[in-house]
Scaffold this motif. Structure first.
Motif, PDB file in Angstrom:
ATOM      1  N   ASN A  29       0.836  -1.187   0.000  1.00 28.58           N
ATOM      2  CA  ASN A  29       0.000   0.000   0.000  1.00 28.58           C
ATOM      3  C   ASN A  29       0.882   1.253   0.000  1.00 28.58           C
ATOM      4  N   PRO A  30       0.510   2.291  -0.745  1.00 31.38           N
ATOM      5  CA  PRO A  30       1.353   3.500  -0.806  1.00 31.38           C
ATOM      6  C   PRO A  30       1.701   4.070   0.563  1.00 31.38           C
ATOM      7  N   GLU A  31       0.759   4.082   1.495  1.00 29.39           N
ATOM      8  CA  GLU A  31       1.038   4.646   2.813  1.00 29.39           C
ATOM      9  C   GLU A  31       1.953   3.732   3.622  1.00 29.39           C
ATOM     10  N   ALA A  32       1.769   2.426   3.483  1.00 26.91           N
ATOM     11  CA  ALA A  32       2.665   1.489   4.168  1.00 26.91           C
ATOM     12  C   ALA A  32       4.074   1.604   3.601  1.00 26.91           C
ATOM     13  N   LEU A  33       4.157   1.781   2.279  1.00 25.87           N
ATOM     14  CA  LEU A  33       5.465   1.970   1.650  1.00 25.87           C
ATOM     15  C   LEU A  33       6.100   3.289   2.072  1.00 25.87           C
ATOM     16  N   ARG A  34       5.272   4.310   2.267  1.00 25.49           N
ATOM     17  CA  ARG A  34       5.790   5.603   2.744  1.00 25.49           C
ATOM     18  C   ARG A  34       6.447   5.432   4.118  1.00 25.49           C
ATOM     19  N   LEU A  35       5.806   4.656   4.993  1.00 27.31           N
ATOM     20  CA  LEU A  35       6.357   4.422   6.319  1.00 27.31           C
ATOM     21  C   LEU A  35       7.638   3.606   6.240  1.00 27.31           C
TER      22      LEU A  35
END
Length: 234
Positions: free
Chosen positions: A128-134
């Motif tokens: 997920n983009p947000e999980a990858l951001r983290l």
């Protein structure tokens, strides 16, 4: 006349339902995710199903699949949403350990708001983009601290696993406390059991019972995270 009145009542009911239906906000990924989170917050992750979400939204399960592929997709969306709440700092070579520790605490606090939701984190690949951001942010902090790339990559996995397991354990304990007739090993209960042990068979457990049962709040979490993070130096 009686027949006419029945017809009128039926027409009014149909008109009322149509009016209510027209007032319902349109179905969206955001509404589905928020509804799912509300269910988990109130009843735990085990209660979350696509059918339950659909019923709460007053629609059929088939309607959800126009926005969410399946339950696994919903789980990933939930974790992504929680990851979006995490505040990432600018990597600082001087304070990188505290930065990573703070991120771990943020993730922990998000998961603990929704009992059992860390199961979803354990079951999905962070795409997920947000999980990858983290993940990207954590990697940047570790690299800024001089941690070798391979060590940093595996460290993110190890830290995440511990956070997930810690939150899952607390969720299970809380669930037992809420269950009628459930038994939970409280501090006093454990101390009593350890003190009643045979000193011949369990000399160390009996002697260090206080140390084995020590800790309040997130003391154990803090200890484990700092121990792992401190071992990542150059």
């Amino acid at each position: 006349m009686p027949v006419d009145r029945r017809i009128e009542r039926q027409l009014r009911k149909l008109e009322k339902r149509a009016a209510q239906s027209s007032r319902k906000p349109p179905l969206s990924v955001e509404r589905i995710v928020q509804t799912a989170l509300d269910i988990v917050a109130a009843e735990g992750f085990e209660a979350l199903t696509m059918r339950r979400v659909a019923a709460t939204l007053d629609t059929g399960p088939a309607s959800l699949y126009a926005h969410v592929v399946n339950k696994a997709d919903l789980d990933e969306l939930l974790i992504g949403y929680l990851c979006s709440r995490i505040v990432l700092p600018e990597p600082d070579p001087e304070t990188w350990r505290e930065q990573i520790f703070d991120l771990a605490a943020q993730i922990r606090d998000q998961y603990l708001r929704y009992p059992g939701i860390s199961q979803a984190a354990l079951g999905v690949v962070p795409s997920n983009p947000e999980a990858l951001r983290l993940s990207e942010g954590m990697l940047g902090i570790l690299l800024a601290g001089g941690v070798p790339a391979q060590t940093a990559a595996w460290a993110i996995d190890a830290l995440s696993l511990y956070i997930n397991a810690y939150c899952l354990e607390l969720g299970l304990w809380a669930r037992q406390l809420e269950t009628d007739g459930g038994w939970v090993a409280t501090h006093d209960t454990l101390m009593g059991r350890f003190e009643a042990l045979s000193a011949d068979d369990y000399p160390l457990t009996k002697r260090y019972a206080a140390e084995l049962t020590a800790g309040e709040g997130h003391d154990r979490f803090d200890f484990a995270m700092r121990t792992m993070i401190n071992g990542l130096g150059r």
